[in-house]
Design a protein around this motif. Structure first.
Motif, PDB file in Angstrom:
ATOM      1  N   PRO A 640       0.799  -1.228   0.000  1.00  0.00           N
ATOM      2  CA  PRO A 640       0.000   0.000   0.000  1.00  0.00           C
ATOM      3  C   PRO A 640       0.829   1.275   0.000  1.00  0.00           C
ATOM      4  O   PRO A 640       0.345   2.318  -0.440  1.00  0.00           O
ATOM      5  N   GLU A 641       2.076   1.185   0.444  1.00  0.00           N
ATOM      6  CA  GLU A 641       2.936   2.367   0.508  1.00  0.00           C
ATOM      7  C   GLU A 641       3.872   2.506  -0.685  1.00  0.00           C
ATOM      8  O   GLU A 641       4.630   3.487  -0.741  1.00  0.00           O
ATOM      9  N   VAL A 642       3.856   1.588  -1.620  1.00  0.00           N
ATOM     10  CA  VAL A 642       4.783   1.634  -2.760  1.00  0.00           C
ATOM     11  C   VAL A 642       4.027   1.310  -4.045  1.00  0.00           C
ATOM     12  O   VAL A 642       3.506   0.197  -4.203  1.00  0.00           O
ATOM     13  N   TRP A 643       3.963   2.287  -4.963  1.00  0.00           N
ATOM     14  CA  TRP A 643       3.360   2.104  -6.281  1.00  0.00           C
ATOM     15  C   TRP A 643       4.468   2.273  -7.328  1.00  0.00           C
ATOM     16  O   TRP A 643       5.268   3.215  -7.252  1.00  0.00           O
ATOM     17  N   THR A 644       4.516   1.382  -8.291  1.00  0.00           N
ATOM     18  CA  THR A 644       5.505   1.496  -9.364  1.00  0.00           C
ATOM     19  C   THR A 644       4.829   1.294 -10.709  1.00  0.00           C
ATOM     20  O   THR A 644       3.784   0.634 -10.805  1.00  0.00           O
ATOM     21  N   MET A 645       5.452   1.839 -11.749  1.00  0.00           N
ATOM     22  CA  MET A 645       4.928   1.684 -13.108  1.00  0.00           C
ATOM     23  C   MET A 645       6.007   2.104 -14.095  1.00  0.00           C
ATOM     24  O   MET A 645       6.972   2.786 -13.744  1.00  0.00           O
ATOM     25  N   THR A 646       5.834   1.697 -15.337  1.00  0.00           N
ATOM     26  CA  THR A 646       6.710   2.098 -16.434  1.00  0.00           C
ATOM     27  C   THR A 646       5.896   2.923 -17.413  1.00  0.00           C
ATOM     28  O   THR A 646       4.797   2.504 -17.821  1.00  0.00           O
ATOM     29  N   VAL A 647       6.433   4.085 -17.823  1.00  0.00           N
ATOM     30  CA  VAL A 647       5.703   5.011 -18.683  1.00  0.00           C
ATOM     31  C   VAL A 647       6.479   5.213 -19.974  1.00  0.00           C
ATOM     32  O   VAL A 647       7.708   5.370 -19.961  1.00  0.00           O
ATOM     33  N   LEU A 698       6.181   5.727  -6.586  1.00  0.00           N
ATOM     34  CA  LEU A 698       5.540   6.517  -5.536  1.00  0.00           C
ATOM     35  C   LEU A 698       5.742   5.779  -4.216  1.00  0.00           C
ATOM     36  O   LEU A 698       5.428   4.586  -4.110  1.00  0.00           O
ATOM     37  N   THR A 699       6.256   6.482  -3.229  1.00  0.00           N
ATOM     38  CA  THR A 699       6.540   5.873  -1.924  1.00  0.00           C
ATOM     39  C   THR A 699       5.971   6.746  -0.824  1.00  0.00           C
ATOM     40  O   THR A 699       6.126   7.977  -0.858  1.00  0.00           O
ATOM     41  N   PHE A 700       5.340   6.105   0.147  1.00  0.00           N
ATOM     42  CA  PHE A 700       4.771   6.847   1.279  1.00  0.00           C
ATOM     43  C   PHE A 700       5.715   6.753   2.462  1.00  0.00           C
ATOM     44  O   PHE A 700       5.887   5.703   3.073  1.00  0.00           O
ATOM     45  N   ARG A 701       6.379   7.889   2.763  1.00  0.00           N
ATOM     46  CA  ARG A 701       7.307   7.982   3.894  1.00  0.00           C
ATOM     47  C   ARG A 701       7.003   9.271   4.656  1.00  0.00           C
ATOM     48  O   ARG A 701       7.652  10.289   4.432  1.00  0.00           O
ATOM     49  N   PRO A 702       6.057   9.254   5.569  1.00  0.00           N
ATOM     50  CA  PRO A 702       5.674  10.499   6.252  1.00  0.00           C
ATOM     51  C   PRO A 702       6.764  11.013   7.182  1.00  0.00           C
ATOM     52  O   PRO A 702       7.268  10.288   8.045  1.00  0.00           O
ATOM     53  N   VAL A 703       7.129  12.262   6.998  1.00  0.00           N
ATOM     54  CA  VAL A 703       8.153  12.881   7.833  1.00  0.00           C
ATOM     55  C   VAL A 703       7.694  12.959   9.286  1.00  0.00           C
ATOM     56  O   VAL A 703       8.484  12.800  10.218  1.00  0.00           O
TER      57      VAL A 703
END
Length: 731
Positions: A640-647, A698-703
C-alpha cells in the motif's frame, strides 16, 4: 481464619489475590471463551467489527508480513492508517496480539480476547495501585473488582476497544504519581512509570480518555503533594516531566495523528452543539439503579459499591474530597449542553472544545466512586460496630425506595420494574452486610461475593453480546466476493456506499467510502462533485447503489442483493473506468483555489480523461494533444505504501494518479526525485519528460512519523537515564 491467612507469606497472598482476579475474569467472560458453539457469545456491537476489528485485522496482517502499515488502500479511497490514532498502530498490546495470534489472520475471537484481557489488566493494575496506597489487600481486591467489572469498563468501552485501551492505564498513572510523592528515592522512577501510562493510553487510541485521566493524574499529584508538604516548584516539575515524557514517548503516534487531524474535516464540521452531547439528566439514575431504559449503565458501581462510596464520602480520609469533587464535577460536565458547567469547561479548560460525547467522562466519575468505596471499606473495617449501624439504615431506606418504585412500575407506572426489584434485593443484602458486627476476612469475602453477584448479573447481560451464529457475523455478499482484495490486485476502486457500507477494510475491497472518526477534507470535498465525475477521478469500476444511476454513464448491471440493513441494492460495472495511473497532456490552473478546481471539474464540458485540473501552474508546458506514444505499463502496487509503473511517452506528460495527495508521498523518475503535484482536487500528479521506459515510483514515507519515532526513541533513552538516576538515589 484470620490466623491461617496471616500465616501465609505476603508474596503468596498477592499471588492468591492475582489468582482470584484471574478466576473472576474467566467467570465473567466464560461465554466468549467457551469452545461450545451452543453457549458461545460474540461481541455484537457494530462499532466493534466495523471500526475496530476490521482495522486491527489489517494491521495484524501487515505486521505478520514484516511490514509497518502506514497506508490503508481500502478506506476512503486510501488514507493514512498510522496517522489515525484510533487504529492504535503503535500500541504494544496490539503488536503482541498480532504476533501471537495473527499467523492465519487475526480472527474476531482473538480480537475479542484482546479486548477482554484489558479488563483483566485493569483489575491487576488497580490492585497494585490500591495496595501501594492503602497496604490493605482486602481494600485492593475489592477496589480492583469494582474497577474492572463496574458498568463503565464493561459497557461501551469494551466494544469500542480504543476507549478501554486508553482507560485501563489510569491506575498505573496514579501509581506512578503516588510513588513519586510518597516513596523515598522514587521521584524519578514514579514519574517515568506515570509517563509510560500516559503514553500507553495515548497509543491505545482514544485521546479524549487520555485527556481525562491525565487531568485526574495532575489533580492527584497536587492533592497528594500538598498533603505531603511538597513545594510548588517540586509539584510543577513533576507535572512538566510527567506530561512531557508522556507526550514524547507517544510521539511516534501523536505527531502523525496531529497531522491527520489538521487535514481532516472533523474539526471543521463540528461546533459546540455537535461536541456537547452528553448524559441526559434521567441517565444519572444509573448511579443508583442499573439498566433503566437502556441495556448499559456506565455509572453503576453496584449497590454494595455505592453504599461503600457513601461511607467513604462521609467518613473517609482527607483524600475523599478529591474524589467527591471529581464525582460532582464529572457528572455536571458529563451532561454536556444539558448543564452550564460544560460551557465553562468548553471555554476555559484545554481539550474540552475538541472532543464530542461528553458522557465519556464517566471514566472519571466511575473511578472516583470506586476510590470513595475503597475509603469507605477502610473506614468500615476499623470503625466500631455502633458507628456502622447508620449505614444499615441507609441501605434499608434505599431498599424501601427502590422497592416502592418497583411496585409502582409493576402496577403500570412508566418504569421498567426489573431494575428496581433487583436494586431492592441487592440493597437489602448490602444493608445487612453493613450492619454486621464482624469486620474480619470473612466479612470481606461476603462483600466480595455480594459485589460479584451484583456486577456480574448486570454487566454480563447487556445488548453488546449475541449468540455465535452465522447470521450474527458480518459476511460479504456474494455479488461482491469477486472484487479485488490484495493490494497487488488493485487496478480500480469500488463505490461501496450501498453494498459494503463501510466494511471495505474488513473484506479488503478498495472502497471510496469507509469508516472511522477521521476523513480527509480533500476527499470529502470531492464528494460534492457530480457522482460520475467523482467516480472518474477516483477510478471507480464497480458501483453499489440503491438510487438511480446518473444519465449518460455506460453501466452494466451485474447483480442485486440486500445490504446489512436489509435494503436492496444493485451492483454495476462501468464500461470504461479510468485506470489508477493515467497520462494527460493538457491542464487547467485553478489559481490556488481548491473550490475553483472542483468547479472546473464539475463542468461537463471539461474532459477529465484528457485534461487535469491543477491547483498551481505547472512548471513546464504540456503539448495539449495526446502523442502517438502514450502508455502506462507494468503498473504495480507492491505494498500500500509503494506504487511502481513504467511510462512511455513521446512528449512531456502529466501522470495523474487516483491517489490522495497526503504529506509523505514521494515520487521518483528513474531514481531521481520528482515533485508531487496537486491535481484533480487533491490527488497526486507527477510531471514527466518525454521518454521511453520511464520508471516511476511513488513511496509513502511520512516525515511526521520519522520525527515522532526519533522523539520517542530519545524519550526512551531519557527514561532509562532517569531510572538509573533513581536507583542510585534510592541506593
Amino acid at each position: 481464619m484470620r490466623s491461617a491467612i496471616d500465616a501465609v507469606s505476603p508474596s503468596l497472598r498477592h499471588l492468591i489475590a492475582a489468582g482470584v482476579l484471574c478466576g473472576l475474569w474467566g467467570l465473567f467472560f466464560w461465554r466468549i471463551l467457551t469452545p461450545n458453539l451452543l453457549d458461545r457469545l460474540i461481541f455484537a456491537d457494530v462499532d466493534f467489527v466495523q471500526h475496530y476489528y476490521a482495522f486491527a485485522a489489517y494491521q495484524a496482517e501487515r505486521l505478520r508480513q514484516g511490514e509497518l502499515p502506514l497506508w490503508n488502500p481500502y478506506n476512503h479511497a486510501g488514507d493514512p492508517f498510522a496517522g489515525n490514532i484510533q487504529f492504535a498502530a503503535f500500541y504494544p498490546p496490539r503488536w503482541i496480539s498480532a504476533l501471537l495470534w495473527g499467523a492465519d489472520g487475526l480472527s474476531q475471537e482473538e480480537y475479542q480476547l484482546e479486548a477482554a484481557l484489558h479488563v483483566l489488566l485493569a483489575s491487576l493494575l488497580m490492585y497494585a495501585f490500591l495496595w501501594r496506597c492503602t497496604h490493605s489487600r482486602s481494600a485492593a481486591l475489592v477496589g480492583s473488582v469494582l474497577y474492572a467489572y463496574s458498568g463503565y469498563l464493561t459497557s461501551y468501552p469494551l466494544f469500542q476497544v480504543s476507549v478501554i485501551a486508553s482507560a485501563v492505564w489510569l491506575p498505573l498513572l496514579l501509581l506512578g504519581v503516588h510513588m513519586s510523592i510518597t516513596e523515598r528515592g522514587a521521584a524519578f522512577s514514579g514519574i517515568v512509570l506515570g509517563a509510560a501510562a500516559v503514553a500507553l493510553s495515548l497509543l491505545g487510541g482514544h485521546p479524549q480518555t487520555t485527556l481525562y485521566i491525565t487531568y485526574l493524574g495532575a489533580a492527584y499529584l497536587f492533592v497528594q503533594g500538598a498533603q505531603h508538604g511538597l513545594r510548588w516548584h517540586a509539584l510543577l516539575g513533576r507535572l512538566a516531566l510527567l506530561g512531557g515524557l508522556g507526550g514524547a514517548l507517544s510521539a511516534v503516534q501523536l505527531l502523525p495523528a496531529l497531522e491527520l487531524s489538521r487535514l481532516s474535516s472533523r474539526l471543521i464540521d463540528y461546533g459546540y452543539l455537535d461536541k456537547g452531547n452528553g448524559f441526559q439528566w434521567v441517565e444519572l439514575l444509573h448511579v443508583f439503579v442499573p439498566q433503566v431504559w437502556t441495556s448499559i449503565s456506565p455509572l453503576y458501581v453496584g449497590i454494595g459499591g455505592l453504599l461503600l462510596a457513601l461511607m467513604g464520602g462521609l467518613r473517609g480520609g482527607r483524600i475523599r474530597w478529591l474524589w467527591l469533587g471529581v464525582v460532582v464535577v464529572g457528572l455536571f460536565v458529563g451532561l454536556g449542553v444539558n448543564s452550564a458547567a460544560y460551557d465553562l469547561f468548553y471555554l476555559v479548560v484545554p481539550g474540552f472544545n475538541v472532543f464530542r460525547q461528553q458522557e465519556r467522562i464517566a471514566v472519571l466519575v466511575s473511578f472516583a466512586l470506586i476510590m470513595l468505596a475503597v475509603e469507605g471499606l477502610l473506614w468500615w473495617r476499623s470503625a466500631p460496630a455502633e458507628q456502622r449501624q447508620p449505614f444499615l439504615y441507609a441501605g434499608a431506606a434505599f431498599s424501601a425506595v427502590t422497592g416502592a418504585l418497583g411496585l409502582a412500575a409493576a402496577s403500570g407506572a412508566p418504569l421498567p420494574p426489573n431494575p428496581f426489584v433487583f436494586a431492592t434485593f441487592m440493597a437489602l443484602l448490602a444493608a445487612i452486610w453493613a450492619g454486621q458486627r464482624s469486620s474480619g476476612h470473612r466479612a470481606t469475602v461476603v462483600l466480595l461475593v455480594l459485589i460479584v453477584v451484583d456486577l456480574f448479573t448486570v454487566n454480563t447481560r447487556q445488548a453488546g453480546y449475541q449468540s455465535d451464529r452465522s447470521e450474527h457475523r458480518v459476511q460479504l455478499a456474494e455479488p461482491l466476493s469477486a472484487l479485488p482484495t490484495a493490494p497487488t490486485d488493485i487496478r480500480w476502486r469500488v463505490d461501496g456506499a450501498a453494498g459494503l457500507q463501510g466494511y471495505g477494510t474488513l473484506f479488503r475491497i478498495p472502497d471510496i467510502y469507509g469508516t472511522g472518526p477521521f476523513t480527509l477534507a480533500s476527499v470529502d470535498a470531492l464528494r460534492t462533485l457530480p457522482v460520475d465525475r467523482f467516480w472518474e477521478v477516483l477510478s471507480v469500476r464497480y458501483v453499489t447503489t440503491a438510487d438511480e444511476t446518473p444519465p449518460g454513464v455506460p453501466l452494466m448491471l451485474l447483480a442485486e442483493a440486500a445490504n446489512y440493513d436489509g435494503q436492496r441494492y444493485r451492483v454495476y460495472e462501468l464500461a470504461d473506468p479510468r485506470p489508477l495511473a493515467h497520462l494527460v497532456y493538457d491542464s487547467r490552473d485553478a489559481g490556488g483555489s481548491p473550490e475553483f478546481a472542483r468547479q472546473i471539474m464539475a463542468d461537463p464540458r471539461v474532459n477529465l480523461r484528457e485534461m487535469a485540473v491543477t491547483l498551481q501552474p505547472l512548471p513546464a508546458a504540456l503539448p495539449v494533444e495526446r502523442p502517438t506514444v502514450s502508455a502506462v505499463e507494468d503498473f504495480q502496487i507492491l505494498s500500500p505504501e509503494v506504487w511502481t509503473m513504467t511510462v512511455h511517452t513521446s512528449a512531456p506528460a502529466l501522470l495523474t494518479l487516483s491517489l490522495v495527495r497526503y504529506p509523505g508521498w514521494e515520487a521518483s523518475i528513474n531514481g531521481q526525485a520528482a515533485d508531487v503535484l496537486d491535481v484533480n482536487g487533491g490527488l497526486v500528479g507527477v510531471l514527466l519528460p518525454a521518454g521511453e521506459n520511464l520508471r516511476v515510483r511513488l513511496t509513502f514515507r511520512p516525515v511526521s512519523l520519522m520525527i515522532g519515532a526519533a522523539v520517542t526513541l530519545s524519550a526512551l533513552i531519557v527514561c532509562g537515564l532517569l531510572l538509573t538516576l533513581s536507583r542510585r538515589v534510592s541506593g
